[in-house]
Design a protein around this motif. Structure first.
Motif, PDB file in Angstrom:
ATOM      1  N   VAL A  91       0.674  -1.338  -0.088  1.00 52.40           N
ATOM      2  CA  VAL A  91      -0.058   0.046   0.019  1.00 52.40           C
ATOM      3  C   VAL A  91       0.912   1.298   0.055  1.00 52.40           C
ATOM      4  N   ARG A  92       0.430   1.951  -0.780  1.00 57.23           N
ATOM      5  CA  ARG A  92       1.143   3.484  -0.756  1.00 57.23           C
ATOM      6  C   ARG A  92       0.447   4.265   0.309  1.00 57.23           C
ATOM      7  N   ASN A  93      -0.894   4.633  -0.045  1.00 56.21           N
ATOM      8  CA  ASN A  93      -1.577   5.410   0.442  1.00 56.21           C
ATOM      9  C   ASN A  93      -3.027   5.373   0.181  1.00 56.21           C
ATOM     10  N   LEU A  94      -3.974   4.671   1.147  1.00 49.41           N
ATOM     11  CA  LEU A  94      -5.492   4.558   0.613  1.00 49.41           C
ATOM     12  C   LEU A  94      -6.283   5.584   1.172  1.00 49.41           C
ATOM     13  N   PRO A  95      -7.452   5.959   0.431  1.00 53.07           N
ATOM     14  CA  PRO A  95      -8.631   6.669   0.931  1.00 53.07           C
ATOM     15  C   PRO A  95      -9.663   5.863   1.526  1.00 53.07           C
ATOM     16  N   GLY A  96      -9.382   4.686   2.135  1.00 55.45           N
ATOM     17  CA  GLY A  96     -10.317   3.852   2.771  1.00 55.45           C
ATOM     18  C   GLY A  96     -10.410   2.537   1.970  1.00 55.45           C
ATOM     19  N   ILE A  97     -11.440   1.931   2.447  1.00 56.59           N
ATOM     20  CA  ILE A  97     -12.107   0.637   1.807  1.00 56.59           C
ATOM     21  C   ILE A  97     -13.361   0.685   1.766  1.00 56.59           C
ATOM     22  N   SER A  98     -14.119   0.135   0.432  1.00 59.88           N
ATOM     23  CA  SER A  98     -15.480   0.261   0.313  1.00 59.88           C
ATOM     24  C   SER A  98     -15.937  -1.374  -0.118  1.00 59.88           C
ATOM     25  N   PHE A  99     -16.851  -1.783   0.595  1.00 59.86           N
ATOM     26  CA  PHE A  99     -17.556  -3.074   0.202  1.00 59.86           C
ATOM     27  C   PHE A  99     -18.810  -2.885  -0.619  1.00 59.86           C
ATOM     28  N   GLN A 100     -18.827  -3.755  -1.431  1.00 62.53           N
ATOM     29  CA  GLN A 100     -20.090  -3.844  -2.421  1.00 62.53           C
ATOM     30  C   GLN A 100     -20.562  -5.168  -2.268  1.00 62.53           C
ATOM     31  N   ARG A 101     -22.007  -5.403  -1.996  1.00 56.00           N
ATOM     32  CA  ARG A 101     -22.739  -6.725  -1.765  1.00 56.00           C
ATOM     33  C   ARG A 101     -22.943  -7.290  -3.157  1.00 56.00           C
ATOM     34  N   TYR A 102     -22.427  -8.324  -3.556  1.00 61.31           N
ATOM     35  CA  TYR A 102     -22.750  -8.887  -4.786  1.00 61.31           C
ATOM     36  C   TYR A 102     -23.144 -10.011  -4.522  1.00 61.31           C
ATOM     37  N   TYR A 103     -24.427 -10.498  -4.673  1.00 59.34           N
ATOM     38  CA  TYR A 103     -25.204 -11.879  -4.444  1.00 59.34           C
ATOM     39  C   TYR A 103     -24.598 -12.157  -2.881  1.00 59.34           C
ATOM     40  N   ASN A 104     -24.169 -13.317  -2.726  1.00 60.44           N
ATOM     41  CA  ASN A 104     -23.792 -13.663  -1.348  1.00 60.44           C
ATOM     42  C   ASN A 104     -22.314 -13.511  -1.267  1.00 60.44           C
ATOM     43  N   GLN A 105     -21.813 -12.444  -1.706  1.00 61.24           N
ATOM     44  CA  GLN A 105     -20.256 -12.097  -1.277  1.00 61.24           C
ATOM     45  C   GLN A 105     -20.162 -10.561  -1.299  1.00 61.24           C
ATOM     46  N   TYR A 106     -18.880 -10.130  -1.156  1.00 60.27           N
ATOM     47  CA  TYR A 106     -18.696  -8.720  -1.273  1.00 60.27           C
ATOM     48  C   TYR A 106     -17.382  -8.406  -2.027  1.00 60.27           C
ATOM     49  N   GLY A 136      -4.873  13.502 -13.230  1.00 56.21           N
ATOM     50  CA  GLY A 136      -5.199  13.713 -11.803  1.00 56.21           C
ATOM     51  C   GLY A 136      -3.974  14.128 -11.035  1.00 56.21           C
ATOM     52  N   THR A 137      -4.365  14.288  -9.820  1.00 57.06           N
ATOM     53  CA  THR A 137      -3.183  14.818  -8.754  1.00 57.06           C
ATOM     54  C   THR A 137      -3.183  13.724  -7.826  1.00 57.06           C
ATOM     55  N   ALA A 138      -4.390  13.317  -7.193  1.00 55.99           N
ATOM     56  CA  ALA A 138      -4.377  12.233  -6.066  1.00 55.99           C
ATOM     57  C   ALA A 138      -5.552  11.827  -5.782  1.00 55.99           C
ATOM     58  N   LEU A 139      -5.835  10.416  -5.725  1.00 54.75           N
ATOM     59  CA  LEU A 139      -7.088   9.931  -5.404  1.00 54.75           C
ATOM     60  C   LEU A 139      -7.528  10.030  -4.128  1.00 54.75           C
ATOM     61  N   THR A 140      -8.512  10.651  -3.698  1.00 56.05           N
ATOM     62  CA  THR A 140      -9.069  11.067  -2.490  1.00 56.05           C
ATOM     63  C   THR A 140     -10.222  10.049  -1.883  1.00 56.05           C
ATOM     64  N   GLY A 141     -11.024   9.424  -2.935  1.00 58.42           N
ATOM     65  CA  GLY A 141     -12.210   8.777  -2.459  1.00 58.42           C
ATOM     66  C   GLY A 141     -12.737   7.771  -3.296  1.00 58.42           C
ATOM     67  N   VAL A 142     -12.940   6.562  -2.770  1.00 57.59           N
ATOM     68  CA  VAL A 142     -13.683   5.413  -3.747  1.00 57.59           C
ATOM     69  C   VAL A 142     -14.788   4.935  -2.919  1.00 57.59           C
ATOM     70  N   GLN A 143     -15.903   4.893  -3.624  1.00 58.92           N
ATOM     71  CA  GLN A 143     -16.961   4.264  -2.920  1.00 58.92           C
ATOM     72  C   GLN A 143     -18.124   3.588  -4.168  1.00 58.92           C
ATOM     73  N   ALA A 144     -18.602   2.333  -3.572  1.00 64.08           N
ATOM     74  CA  ALA A 144     -19.793   1.715  -4.364  1.00 64.08           C
ATOM     75  C   ALA A 144     -21.085   2.406  -4.295  1.00 64.08           C
ATOM     76  N   TYR A 145     -21.697   2.373  -5.406  1.00 67.01           N
ATOM     77  CA  TYR A 145     -23.028   3.083  -5.458  1.00 67.01           C
ATOM     78  C   TYR A 145     -23.974   2.220  -5.788  1.00 67.01           C
ATOM     79  N   MET A 146     -25.108   1.881  -4.951  1.00 68.40           N
ATOM     80  CA  MET A 146     -26.089   1.014  -4.978  1.00 68.40           C
ATOM     81  C   MET A 146     -27.521   1.604  -5.178  1.00 68.40           C
ATOM     82  N   GLY A 147     -27.501   2.920  -5.351  1.00 70.94           N
ATOM     83  CA  GLY A 147     -28.780   3.567  -5.475  1.00 70.94           C
ATOM     84  C   GLY A 147     -29.484   3.406  -6.827  1.00 70.94           C
ATOM     85  N   ASN A 148     -30.570   4.011  -7.098  1.00 69.08           N
ATOM     86  CA  ASN A 148     -31.338   3.976  -8.220  1.00 69.08           C
ATOM     87  C   ASN A 148     -31.708   5.367  -8.504  1.00 69.08           C
TER      88      ASN A 148
END
Length: 475
Positions: A249-264, A371-383
């Motif tokens: 890892v160099r530097n992470l803006p967190g971790i995001s979990f996305q439900r996909y059937y019975n796993q993430y 780009g300059t620096a990645l500052t956020g990553v998120q899964a989106y499950m809305g409609n």
């Protein structure tokens, strides 16, 4: 990739630099509230149409943007309150967790001058972090707090105290709970400077440069753990509460979990050095218990790393061998990009995970951006924004092509079922920031990932106060 356009709806303005955006339901409440943590140490939440104070730990936070010890950063800093997470049973037990840089722990730093590897000079390539008790920048702490029945938060115990070599790469949005394991996931950056001078991220004993799972339900019977940099310096009860999910890892803006059937599906973004920003995804992994890592180190053997995630840093920057960019004196329009660490690139070449997508600091394609620096990553499950449903949304701090005022970037990608590298697309926004700069500093979602929140700051300096705005991303 469809062209997507969204609106930014301001929720709160004129706050200090917002580092974490999370929602939870307060004990006895019935509505999910948006919580905002600022780098200087405040935590607010949005309630009944206004902003309410939840906790203020500013006296506990290291003096930010400081120019102590002859090092002036001009107000820029990566320390402070960088992690906030609510226990999955917060509504019932009131437990939440903080990651911050501790007041009064300022040190001189691990190197007397900025690090710049020179591929032709082996003395510059493999440095050692020596005299760690005196040659460090600051101490980070990870703490467990409880919201008492009287509504007042109180610290319960300290989980980890980490000595950090430099002021940067401490992670941001660094604490998140895994819906798979119920464990607290800590993302630690490589310790900072640039190019990971001591190669901490690939060293199995170093806490820096890892993704670590903490079993907070295990009582270690230690309210104040020792200050450490390596796993083998931790007392056994703490070692037994930790597993390592990933390294490199160099530097992470967190971790995001996305439900996909019975796993993430897990998503992380690794901030780049000079060339490229990368987003990784993985489903299956086999974390290594810290006692196993320590035992393998004592026996001078390699632990079983089958299924263990390695992002490849410092030998690899995303999908590319880490390079040093130098100008070509005979042709100023071109750059020379020599490999920084050939040996590390070879050693990790087949062990590392390939990124899901990458974007470059310089990109000639008209529909992309630099780009300059990645500052956020998120899964989106809305409609609400149909073109983004099921996608991975990410932000970059500042678009390099910004002419007058700085503008961050909102973009998205999708997971490919064949596991190959995917493209990405810029998301257009209609908000007019006027003459104000707009650095995109963090991204958040609500509990079921149907809403997206973006925090923007008017300056790169944490010491420029009251320049933060939090938006909801809406159709």
């Amino acid at each position: 990739m469809n062209k997507v356009k969204v609106s930014l709806r301001p929720i709160v303005t004129k706050i200090n630099l917002p580092t974490v955006l999370k929602t939870t339901i307060l004990p006895g409440d019935s509505i999910e509230r948006l919580f905002i943590a600022t780098q200087v140490g405040e935590i607010f939440y949005i309630g009944n149409g206004g902003i309410r104070n939840f906790l203020d730990i500013r006296p506990r936070i290291i003096k930010l943007g400081d120019s102590e010890l002859g090092v002036s950063r001009g107000g820029y800093d990566e320390r402070g309150l960088v992690g906030l997470a609510f226990h999955p049973k917060f509504y019932y037990n009131g437990l939440f967790y903080l990651h911050y840089s501790v007041a009064g722990t300022q040190g001189p730093g691990a190197l007397s001058e900025p690090f710049q590897p020179k591929p032709c000079d082996p003395k510059t390539l493999n440095l050692k972090w020596i005299n760690r008790e005196t040659q460090y920048d600051h101490i980070d702490t990870i703490e467990e707090w409880i919201l008492q029945s009287n509504g007042q938060p109180q610290k319960r115990r300290t989980l980890l105290n980490l000595r950090r070599p430099f002021f940067n790469h401490n992670g941001v949005n660094s604490l998140n709970f895994s819906p798979e394991t119920g464990k607290l996931v800590l993302t630690t950056g490589d310790g900072g400077s640039g190019y990971d001078p001591f190669n901490l991220s690939q060293d199995n004993m170093e806490i820096a440069g890892k993704i670590i799972e903490i079993d907070v339900d295990k009582n270690t019977f230690l309210s104040t753990p020792p200050v450490v940099t390596r796993f083998n310096e931790l007392p056994s009860p703490i070692q037994e509460s930790l597993t390592v999910m990933a390294k490199g890892v160099r530097n992470l803006p967190g971790i995001s979990f996305q439900r996909y059937y019975n796993q993430y599906i897990k998503y992380v973004g690794n901030v780049g050095q000079d060339l490229v920003e990368s987003i990784f995804s993985f489903v299956h992994y086999k974390p290594i218990p810290v006692p196993q890592l320590v035992q393998a180190s004592l026996m001078n053997t390699e632990p079983n790393q089958e299924g263990f995630i390695n992002f490849g840093w410092r030998g690899w920057e995303g999908a590319f061998p880490t390079s040093i960019i130098r100008g070509c004196s005979e042709n100023p329009a071109l750059d020379e990009k020599p490999m920084a660490y050939y040996n590390e690139a070879v050693i990790t070449s087949v062990r590392r995970l390939q990124p899901l997508t990458s974007y470059f600091h310089n990109d000639p394609r008209p529909d992309k951006f630099g780009g300059t620096a990645l500052t956020g990553v998120q899964a989106y499950m809305g409609n609400g924004i149909p073109d983004l449903t099921g996608s991975v949304v990410f932000i970059d701090l500042a678009r390099r092509e910004s002419q007058t005022q700085v503008r961050g970037v909102l973009a998205y990608t999708r997971v490919r079922t064949d596991g190959n590298l995917n493209d990405f697309s810029v998301i257009d926004t209609d908000y007019n920031f006027g003459s104000q700069s707009a650095y995109y500093v963090s991204l958040g979602t609500n509990l079921d990932q149907t809403r997206l929140y973006l925090s923007v700051h008017g300056s790169m300096k944490v010491t420029d106060f009251n320049q933060g705005t939090v938006f909801e991303i809406v159709p």
